[in-house]
Design a protein around this motif. Structure first.
Motif, mmCIF file in Angstrom:
data_model
loop_
_atom_site.group_PDB
_atom_site.id
_atom_site.type_symbol
_atom_site.label_atom_id
_atom_site.label_comp_id
_atom_site.label_asym_id
_atom_site.label_seq_id
_atom_site.Cartn_x
_atom_site.Cartn_y
_atom_site.Cartn_z
ATOM 1 N N TYR A 5 -13.775 -23.129 -2.565
ATOM 2 C CA TYR A 5 -14.187 -24.207 -3.460
ATOM 3 C C TYR A 5 -13.036 -25.195 -3.690
ATOM 4 O O TYR A 5 -11.858 -24.821 -3.607
ATOM 5 N N CYS A 6 -13.407 -26.431 -3.934
ATOM 6 C CA CYS A 6 -12.439 -27.493 -4.235
ATOM 7 C C CYS A 6 -12.886 -28.177 -5.523
ATOM 8 O O CYS A 6 -14.083 -28.217 -5.821
ATOM 9 N N ASP A 51 -11.432 -40.307 -6.678
ATOM 10 C CA ASP A 51 -12.048 -39.403 -5.701
ATOM 11 C C ASP A 51 -12.838 -40.182 -4.643
ATOM 12 O O ASP A 51 -12.713 -39.914 -3.442
ATOM 13 N N PRO A 87 -17.504 -31.264 1.789
ATOM 14 C CA PRO A 87 -18.289 -30.139 1.249
ATOM 15 C C PRO A 87 -19.574 -29.858 2.015
ATOM 16 O O PRO A 87 -20.134 -30.738 2.665
ATOM 17 N N LEU A 133 -22.512 -29.294 -3.292
ATOM 18 C CA LEU A 133 -21.889 -29.856 -4.499
ATOM 19 C C LEU A 133 -22.478 -29.129 -5.702
ATOM 20 O O LEU A 133 -23.708 -28.950 -5.767
ATOM 21 N N HIS A 165 -12.049 -40.259 -0.758
ATOM 22 C CA HIS A 165 -12.893 -39.579 0.233
ATOM 23 C C HIS A 165 -13.830 -40.503 0.996
ATOM 24 O O HIS A 165 -14.335 -40.110 2.047
ATOM 25 N N TRP A 198 -17.799 -28.092 -3.450
ATOM 26 C CA TRP A 198 -17.058 -28.913 -4.419
ATOM 27 C C TRP A 198 -17.678 -28.654 -5.783
ATOM 28 O O TRP A 198 -18.908 -28.716 -5.928
ATOM 29 N N LEU A 254 -9.569 -33.492 0.350
ATOM 30 C CA LEU A 254 -10.309 -32.225 0.266
ATOM 31 C C LEU A 254 -11.214 -32.117 1.491
ATOM 32 O O LEU A 254 -11.760 -33.129 1.945
ATOM 33 N N PRO A 303 -12.710 -31.713 -7.273
ATOM 34 C CA PRO A 303 -12.329 -33.132 -7.199
ATOM 35 C C PRO A 303 -11.593 -33.650 -8.439
ATOM 36 O O PRO A 303 -10.644 -34.430 -8.320
#
Ligand code: SF4
Length: 413
Positions: A54-55, A93, A112, A115, A97, A36, A109, A57
């Motif tokens: 990869y994401c 977020d 992870p 981070l 999550h 992330w 998402l 947020p």
């Protein structure tokens, strides 16, 4: 009056974004190493690995706000004890999550393995990722980016490059995968190419009437954040720029009776895009450009693209760390805005004081004074929150924006 027509590039964008989120979920289920990242972290580095995804947020939170679930997700985080004064991206977020991806239009998402944040946009972001670091026991790599009062210094670039090298080693160690610099270099080339087409697209705002609205640029910006380094991004922006130029040539523009050419300062009001654009369109006003999107890939304090081709990929990515507005002081912001006003023949500026993004909003009163008094361009300040609709009043904002249009009329007499 501005009209919402879903263009081919708009349809393409929806497919790209939807597929991107779905792909990430599937790849994570199949064992990909998931990172992330904060928006400015150079995603091209992860393309140098075989199976690292990869994401972003922040981008996912903007999507949630745009799809109308921003407030309910903010409330979920507030019910967990997070203050309403925190950035709404962070609240959305965490609300999402810490509730297993609840309400996310993209299915949330994937969790992870690492981070990666940075400290040049805001420190809140590092603190936000630190929450996951503590709650989920996930390593958190923080890039320390020197603050930006002027063009980046060589020694700062070298300092940032050395941290990128540490990041590569960290991912190698944690993922067990070998880094391939050629793959990263290819991804970097794709990003540079994508940015050139992006600028061609933005340049349509110079047309009279403008070929685009800033709202188009807000929406089309999303894959820059979530698909950086991919050939699909470069191809999409080529398609977008070609399509926009062709439409301008044919006289197809969003506000054919454009009477007021406006500039927006701050992050997009994700929950208001369609409403605000349509309502302004009914007044023959078009927000044609925004500091939030014209800064992508730009030299500090300018609209001109950074010369990245003479740099190695890691140097280029380090050089780009300063492009966003948040770390810029008043002089850099003022210079870029002056150039935007002149090049796009702007009639008035809307300063959106953003309850969430204090770093973007902090200097706006000084900048407003500069634009109004020294550049002689009418301005207005409205209150918004980019993702928490509870902190925005449409009627109050429009009373002020209509007053801006009257000031422009007055100045023309
Ligand atoms: S406060 Fe601003 S810079 Fe920080 S995470 Fe929120 S939107 Fe991004």
């Amino acid at each position: 009056m501005a009209q919402f027509v879903k263009t081919d590039s708009g349809k393409r964008l929806t497919r790209l974004i939807t597929n991107g989120y779905m792909d990430n979920i599937v790849k994570a289920q199949q064992g990909a190493f998931v990172v992330w990242i904060a928006i400015i972290v150079p995603a091209e580095i992860f393309a140098g690995f075989d199976n690292v995804i990869y994401c972003v947020p922040e981008s996912h939170s903007a999507l949630c706000a745009g799809k109308g679930v921003g407030v309910s997700l903010c409330e979920k985080a507030e019910n967990l004890g997070y203050s309403m004064d925190l950035c709404s991206y962070a609240r959305i977020d965490m609300g999402c999550h810490f509730n297993q991806g609840a309400d996310s239009p993209a299915g949330g998402l994937p969790k992870p393995d690492l981070l990666v944040s940075n400290n040049n946009n805001c420190t809140l972001l590092a603190k936000w990722f630190d929450v996951y670091h503590r709650e989920w026991d996930i390593p958190h790599f923080i890039l320390d980016i020197p603050f930006c009062y002027e063009s980046q210094k060589q020694r700062d670039m070298e300092y940032i490059v050395s941290q990128f090298q540490d990041l590569i080693q960290t991912v190698e160690k944690l993922s067990g995968q070998k880094f391939n610099p050629e793959k990263m270099a290819q991804a970097w080339e794709n990003s540079v190419e994508a940015n050139k087409h992006w600028r061609r697209f933005l340049a349509a705002a110079k047309n009279k009437p403008s070929g685009i609205t800033a709202f188009d640029s807000f929406v089309q910006m999303a894959p820059t954040l979530t698909m950086r380094g991919t050939p699909e991004l470069a191809e999409h922006y080529r398609f977008l720029a070609d399509e926009t130029e062709a439409r301008v040539d044919q006289g197809i523009v969003p506000a054919p009776n454009e009477k007021y050419r406006l500039l927006w300062d701050n992050i997009a009001p994700w929950h208001q895009l369609r409403k605000m654009s349509s309502r302004l369109g009914a007044l023959d006003a078009n927000i044609i450009s925004a500091s939030y999107t014209y800064c992508l890939g730009s030299r500090e304090g300018s609209l001109d693209l950074l010369d990245l081709e003479s740099l190695s990929p890691l140097e280029g990515m380090a050089r780009l760390q300063n492009f966003s507005i948040c770390p810029h002081g008043l002089q850099l912001r003022g210079r870029a805005m002056k150039q935007a006003i002149e090049e796009m023949d702007i009639d008035g500026v809307v300063f959106a004081s953003n309850r969430s993004c204090k770093v973007y909003s902090l200097m706006q009163m000084d900048q407003q004074r500069y634009v109004q008094e020294e550049l002689g361009v009418p301005t207005v300040m409205i209150d918004v929150d980019h993702a928490d609709e509870r902190k925005y009043s449409e009627e109050t904002a429009f009373v002020r924006m209509e007053a801006l249009l009257e000031s422009i009329d007055e100045a023309r007499r």
